[in-house]
Structures are given as C-alpha cells and as structure tokens.
Design a protein around this motif. Sequence first.
Motif, short mmCIF file in Angstrom:
data_model
loop_
_atom_site.label_atom_id
_atom_site.label_comp_id
_atom_site.label_asym_id
_atom_site.label_seq_id
_atom_site.Cartn_x
_atom_site.Cartn_y
_atom_site.Cartn_z
N THR A 21 0.40 0.02 -7.34
CA THR A 21 -1.00 -0.25 -7.04
C THR A 21 -1.36 0.46 -5.74
O THR A 21 -0.49 0.95 -5.02
N TRP A 22 -2.66 0.50 -5.43
CA TRP A 22 -3.10 1.12 -4.17
C TRP A 22 -2.52 0.40 -2.97
O TRP A 22 -2.13 1.01 -1.98
N ALA A 23 -2.43 -0.94 -3.06
CA ALA A 23 -1.88 -1.72 -1.94
C ALA A 23 -0.40 -1.38 -1.73
O ALA A 23 0.06 -1.20 -0.59
N GLU A 24 0.36 -1.29 -2.81
CA GLU A 24 1.78 -0.94 -2.71
C GLU A 24 1.94 0.48 -2.18
O GLU A 24 2.81 0.75 -1.34
N ASN A 25 1.11 1.37 -2.65
CA ASN A 25 1.15 2.75 -2.21
C ASN A 25 0.86 2.87 -0.72
O ASN A 25 1.54 3.59 0.01
N ARG A 26 -0.16 2.16 -0.26
CA ARG A 26 -0.55 2.17 1.15
C ARG A 26 0.58 1.57 2.01
O ARG A 26 0.96 2.14 3.03
N ARG A 27 1.16 0.45 1.57
CA ARG A 27 2.25 -0.18 2.30
C ARG A 27 3.46 0.74 2.41
O ARG A 27 4.04 0.91 3.48
N ASP A 28 3.82 1.35 1.31
CA ASP A 28 4.98 2.24 1.31
C ASP A 28 4.73 3.48 2.15
O ASP A 28 5.64 3.98 2.83
N SER A 29 3.50 3.97 2.13
CA SER A 29 3.17 5.14 2.95
C SER A 29 3.29 4.81 4.44
O SER A 29 3.83 5.61 5.22
#
Length: 61
Positions: A21-29
């Motif tokens: 998800t966008w939230a997971e993507n943002r967190r991982d980034s």
Amino acid sequence: MRLFKFFGLVGTEMKKVTWPTWAENRRDSWTVISVSLFFIAFFALFDWIIQLLLTMLTSWH
C-alpha cells in the motif's frame, strides 16, 4: 510460440502479486533513507578519524 506461453505465465503470476500500500511504501522508503543517512554519517566519521590518525602518524618527527 514458447515466448507467448512464457509471457502468458508471467501475466498469470503478476496477478498473484500482493503489492504494498502507499502507507507501507512510504514507511519502507523512510526506513531506507534513514538507514542510508546513518551509514553515511558513520562512515564519514570513521573516515575522518582514520584520516586524522594517519595525518598525526605521518607528521610525527
């Protein structure tokens, strides 16, 4: 003919992929950026210390 079968199988497998998800993507980034910045600072400090020690050793009379 085998090439078309290969791409058909690739398409089938891609439909099974669970994308982040966008939230997971943002967190991982942010995790990657934070760890990268930490290691940049760590190795810069380590390099500075080694350079300082070598300068002291080579200028010692």
